[in-house]
Scaffold this active site. Structure first.
Site, PDB file in Angstrom:
ATOM      1  N   GLU A 141       0.844  -1.191   0.000  1.00 14.32           N
ATOM      2  CA  GLU A 141       0.000   0.000   0.000  1.00 14.32           C
ATOM      3  C   GLU A 141       0.878   1.240   0.000  1.00 14.32           C
ATOM      4  O   GLU A 141       1.764   1.381   0.854  1.00 14.32           O
ATOM      5  CB  GLU A 141      -0.898   0.043   1.240  1.00 14.32           C
ATOM      6  CG  GLU A 141      -2.039  -0.929   1.226  1.00 14.32           C
ATOM      7  CD  GLU A 141      -3.012  -0.684   2.372  1.00 14.32           C
ATOM      8  OE1 GLU A 141      -4.184  -1.033   2.218  1.00 14.32           O
ATOM      9  OE2 GLU A 141      -2.599  -0.144   3.419  1.00 14.32           O
ATOM     10  N   CYS A 142       0.647   2.142  -0.934  1.00 12.81           N
ATOM     11  CA  CYS A 142       1.324   3.439  -0.981  1.00 12.81           C
ATOM     12  C   CYS A 142       2.850   3.264  -0.920  1.00 12.81           C
ATOM     13  O   CYS A 142       3.453   2.856  -1.892  1.00 12.81           O
ATOM     14  CB  CYS A 142       0.803   4.356   0.118  1.00 12.81           C
ATOM     15  SG  CYS A 142       1.133   6.112  -0.200  1.00 12.81           S
ATOM     16  N   GLY A 143       3.483   3.538   0.233  1.00 13.92           N
ATOM     17  CA  GLY A 143       4.929   3.352   0.326  1.00 13.92           C
ATOM     18  C   GLY A 143       5.349   1.926   0.007  1.00 13.92           C
ATOM     19  O   GLY A 143       6.386   1.690  -0.623  1.00 13.92           O
ATOM     20  N   THR A 196      -0.954  -0.736  -4.704  1.00 11.96           N
ATOM     21  CA  THR A 196      -1.710   0.442  -5.094  1.00 11.96           C
ATOM     22  C   THR A 196      -1.370   1.585  -4.154  1.00 11.96           C
ATOM     23  O   THR A 196      -0.912   1.367  -3.036  1.00 11.96           O
ATOM     24  CB  THR A 196      -3.221   0.162  -5.042  1.00 11.96           C
ATOM     25  OG1 THR A 196      -3.939   1.344  -5.361  1.00 11.96           O
ATOM     26  CG2 THR A 196      -3.639  -0.302  -3.664  1.00 11.96           C
TER      27      THR A 196
END
Length: 438
Positions: A328-330, A429
């Protein structure tokens, strides 16, 4: 004693909500009151400060991303272990997204649904009687939302306080605190908000100073009297996300720290074991786990160390041959081919997905997200919908050649270009999953 609750909010961001909330939590705890805290909206950082101030885990209550039953369950759980629940709002009291009434994401949704009074924090620097006009507007804006009192923050003098208090008297809005201007009563910030609680070497001292400030300048007895009884929600249950596996290898260190407490609690309640490991210490995901989760955080601050963590990268690659890996993200940035730090230096990442990202080319991506899964995944079956939030400054500089992971829209149903990526058992994502759509 029946647990009580209140909301700390303000007309806008940077009014002093977090400082006042932390001071209030610490001061009440010093009085022997069992206090819990929650954050309205999608925020990883403030709940960690809440946890440090209360010695109990902080949670999020998000009226847009969470189904109402999930919010009820979280409030019910908090009420069982506390005398008072203090909910800190995000941005301004009524700031949310247009849509279904009561599900805007604003703190006012919680105030109206659970009949919780609002302690309104007013930054009165640069104004005097006009602060009363602001308070009057907030008090009358929505008849379902009750402003129980105000705290005047950043006062310049006793006369300054008197001018505002006198203007508030005819309105029947009590002043429950008056805090002098003090540049030391702040927490340091960076691009995603406050510097994380775990990074402060003097956090206990800072929290103690906030508690002392609150004890001096807030009317704690009046604030407790203002708090309203919470409804009995002890029987409420509502899991938020599907549990991705029986043993979950969770990356957990200064790089990977953005995990919602309610998500971990749901996984544990379902019988899952969460096994933390540290990529920054060059640890591979434990081999006895059946899924690996790389949460968000600050990979751009540790890109060099991650690039050099060969044991981590090799172990992650081997893990992904037979078991799902999700970022997720990072975490998504680390799964890609490369990451440019703020200086533009490129660092080799895990290479399990083919995209590349850059923090040098900064652009704010912020907002609620609704995602429909395009294939079966540990988060759910193909077609399932998950709600979440996106907040980062990184840019995709190479989209790569992988399949899209999700179909994403914003809170108004408008398509979002960023759809994440998936390749075999690896996915990622930029949006953070909060709960399944009700």
């Amino acid at each position: 004693m029946t647990a009580r609750g209140l909301i700390v909010s303000a007309p806008r961001s940077s009014s002093g909500k977090t400082t006042v909330t932390l001071g209030l939590l610490g001061a009440l705890r010093r009085k022997g009151i069992a206090v819990r805290a929650a954050k309205s909206g999608p925020d990883y950082i403030d709940p960690a400060f809440h946890a440090a101030a209360t010695a109990q885990k902080g949670v999020n209550l998000d009226s847009w991303a969470m189904p109402p039953a999930a919010i009820e369950a979280l409030i019910g759980e908090a009420a069982q272990a506390s005398d008072v629940l203090v909910i800190e709002g995000a941005m301004g009291l009524f700031d949310g997204v247009p849509g279904v009434p009561g599900r805007s994401g604003a703190a006012s949704d919680l105030a109206a649904r659970f009949a919780l009074p609002v302690l309104l924090i007013l930054d009165v620097s640069g104004q005097s009687q006009s602060a009363a006009a602001v308070a009057a507007g907030f008090a009358s804006f929505d008849p379902k939302v009750r402003v129980g009192g105000v705290v005047l923050n950043k006062l310049g003098s006793d006369r300054h306080r008197t001018l505002i208090a006198d203007a508030l008297k005819p309105l029947g809005i009590p002043v429950l605190g008056a805090i002098p201007r003090d540049d030391k009563m702040v927490l340091p910030e960076r691009h995603l908000g406050l510097v994380q609680a775990g990074e402060h070497v003097n956090l206990d001292a800072r929290l103690a100073s906030f508690a002392e400030m609150a004890a001096r300048h807030l009317d704690l007895d009046a604030i407790m009297a203002m708090a309203a009884p919470l409804p009995d929600l002890s029987s409420s249950t509502a899991p938020t996300l599907k549990t991705p596996g029986q043993r979950i290898a969770l990356a957990s260190d200064a790089t990977f720290s953005f995990v919602y407490a309610h998500v971990l609690d749901d996984w544990r309640r379902s019988g899952a074991e969460i096994v933390p490991f540290s990529p920054l210490r060059d640890e591979a995901p434990p081999d006895h786990c059946d899924v690996c989760w790389l949460p968000g955080g600050y990979p751009e601050l540790h890109a060099g160390a991650l690039a050099a963590a060969q044991r981590f990268k090799d172990g992650l690659k081997e893990f992904s041959r037979t078991r799902p890996v999700h970022g997720e993200c990072g975490g998504y940035m680390v799964l890609g081919e490369g990451l440019e730090d703020a200086s533009g230096t490129r660092h080799a990442m895990a290479g399990l997905l083919s995209h590349a990202t850059s923090f040098a080319k900064r652009r704010l991506h912020l907002g609620y997200r609704q995602a429909r899964l395009l294939a079966d995944h540990p988060l759910g079956a193909a077609g399932d919908v998950v709600r979440g939030h996106e907040f980062h400054h990184a840019s995709i500089i190479d989209k790569g050649s992988d399949e899209p992971f999700v179909e994403v829209t914003d809170a108004q149903g408008k398509p979002v270009v960023e759809t994440g990526s998936r390749r075999e058992l690896v996915s990622g994502t930029f949006f953070h999953a909060i709960a399944r759509e009700s």
